[in-house]
Design a protein around this motif. Structure first.
Motif, PDB file in Angstrom:
ATOM      1  N   ARG A 197      -2.010   9.810   3.565  1.00 15.30           N
ATOM      2  CA  ARG A 197      -1.764   8.627   2.734  1.00 15.30           C
ATOM      3  C   ARG A 197      -0.432   7.971   3.137  1.00 15.30           C
ATOM      4  NH1 ARG A 197      -2.364  10.752  -1.905  1.00 15.30           N
ATOM      5  NH2 ARG A 197      -0.207  11.374  -2.163  1.00 15.30           N
ATOM      6  N   THR A 198       0.603   8.772   3.280  1.00 19.22           N
ATOM      7  CA  THR A 198       1.915   8.241   3.671  1.00 19.22           C
ATOM      8  C   THR A 198       1.846   7.600   5.053  1.00 19.22           C
ATOM      9  OG1 THR A 198       3.019   9.925   2.342  1.00 19.22           O
ATOM     10  CG2 THR A 198       4.342   8.845   4.051  1.00 19.22           C
ATOM     11  N   HIS A 199       1.151   8.243   5.969  1.00 22.65           N
ATOM     12  CA  HIS A 199       1.022   7.696   7.322  1.00 22.65           C
ATOM     13  C   HIS A 199       0.230   6.387   7.307  1.00 22.65           C
ATOM     14  CE1 HIS A 199       0.905   7.676  11.668  1.00 22.65           C
ATOM     15  NE2 HIS A 199      -0.398   7.504  11.617  1.00 22.65           N
ATOM     16  N   ASP A 200      -0.862   6.365   6.564  1.00 23.31           N
ATOM     17  CA  ASP A 200      -1.671   5.145   6.485  1.00 23.31           C
ATOM     18  C   ASP A 200      -0.883   3.992   5.856  1.00 23.31           C
ATOM     19  OD1 ASP A 200      -3.763   6.466   7.682  1.00 23.31           O
ATOM     20  OD2 ASP A 200      -4.835   6.863   5.799  1.00 23.31           O
ATOM     21  N   GLU A 201      -0.087   4.299   4.825  1.00 23.44           N
ATOM     22  CA  GLU A 201       0.762   3.257   4.212  1.00 23.44           C
ATOM     23  C   GLU A 201       1.796   2.750   5.207  1.00 23.44           C
ATOM     24  OE1 GLU A 201       2.309   5.252   0.782  1.00 23.44           O
ATOM     25  OE2 GLU A 201       0.415   5.082  -0.328  1.00 23.44           O
ATOM     26  N   TRP A 202       2.365   3.662   5.982  1.00 20.02           N
ATOM     27  CA  TRP A 202       3.348   3.273   6.986  1.00 20.02           C
ATOM     28  C   TRP A 202       2.691   2.381   8.047  1.00 20.02           C
ATOM     29  CZ3 TRP A 202       3.653   4.401  12.264  1.00 20.02           C
ATOM     30  CH2 TRP A 202       4.832   3.991  12.885  1.00 20.02           C
ATOM     31  N   ALA A 210       0.082   0.490   7.706  1.00 15.46           N
ATOM     32  CA  ALA A 210      -0.208  -0.809   7.091  1.00 15.46           C
ATOM     33  C   ALA A 210       1.053  -1.664   6.989  1.00 15.46           C
ATOM     34  CB  ALA A 210      -0.816  -0.609   5.709  1.00 15.46           C
ATOM     35  N   SER A 211       2.191  -1.055   6.663  1.00 16.31           N
ATOM     36  CA  SER A 211       3.428  -1.814   6.563  1.00 16.31           C
ATOM     37  C   SER A 211       3.872  -2.334   7.929  1.00 16.31           C
ATOM     38  CB  SER A 211       4.544  -0.966   5.938  1.00 16.31           C
ATOM     39  OG  SER A 211       5.011   0.015   6.852  1.00 16.31           O
ATOM     40  N   ARG A 212       3.592  -1.583   8.977  1.00 12.92           N
ATOM     41  CA  ARG A 212       3.960  -2.013  10.342  1.00 12.92           C
ATOM     42  C   ARG A 212       3.081  -3.182  10.782  1.00 12.92           C
ATOM     43  NH1 ARG A 212       8.165  -0.426  13.056  1.00 12.92           N
ATOM     44  NH2 ARG A 212       6.983  -0.337  14.947  1.00 12.92           N
ATOM     45  N   GLN A 213       1.823  -3.172  10.376  1.00  9.73           N
ATOM     46  CA  GLN A 213       0.906  -4.236  10.772  1.00  9.73           C
ATOM     47  C   GLN A 213       1.193  -5.538  10.034  1.00  9.73           C
ATOM     48  OE1 GLN A 213      -2.890  -2.403  10.155  1.00  9.73           O
ATOM     49  NE2 GLN A 213      -2.747  -1.168  12.004  1.00  9.73           N
TER      50      GLN A 213
END
Length: 155
Positions: A143-148, A150-153
């Protein structure tokens, strides 16, 4: 680890970077440990010189490792940090070492695969950790990785 490999491994939590050619009063040799992603560690580069260094509210130590020790340098982390220290093997590596580690570190798609990487790359053992706790940790990491990502994109 075999004794002949102790100064030649790229195994561990990170691949630290050394900057060279930048002499100063605190680093006459011009060699510096540069943080390229420890998270809660260095604010600024630290000279590859034995000593204690204050940065913001944190304190770090740099020490040369004894000849029979593992690695060449040890960065001691502030007691408030999430890790106690990092060992550095002081030798050049090709860029493909970073690329290979990035691919390994960023392509785990399942809990068993992730645990295998943690065991093989970082010598971590989870034998005494309940399956439910590992599953919860994996869910949190993903979850943390996916949120990160998404924030980079969106940036």
């Amino acid at each position: 680890m075999r004794a002949e490999d102790r100064h030649h491994t790229t195994r561990g939590l990170l691949l630290p970077a050394i900057a060279e050619g930048l002499p100063s009063d605190t680093s006459p040799s011009g060699r510096w440990w540069v943080d390229v992603g420890l998270g809660d560690a260095l604010y600024d580069p630290v000279p590859l010189v034995q000593g204690a260094y204050a940065q913001g509210p944190m304190r770090f130590g740099m020490e040369a490792v004894e000849p029979e020790g593992l690695g060449d340098w040890r960065l001691s982390h502030d007691p408030s940090g999430w890790f106690t220290g990092v060992l550095l093997v002081d030798r050049p590596v090709e860029m493909n070492v970073f690329t290979q580690r990035h691919v390994t570190d960023h392509t785990c798609e399942s809990l068993p695969e992730w645990v295998d990487v943690l065991k093989s790359e970082f010598d971590l053992s989870f034998d005494d950790v309940p399956d439910e706790a590992m599953a919860a940790l994996w869910t949190s990491v993903r979850r943390t990785h996916d949120e990160w990502l998404a924030s980079r994109q969106s940036a």
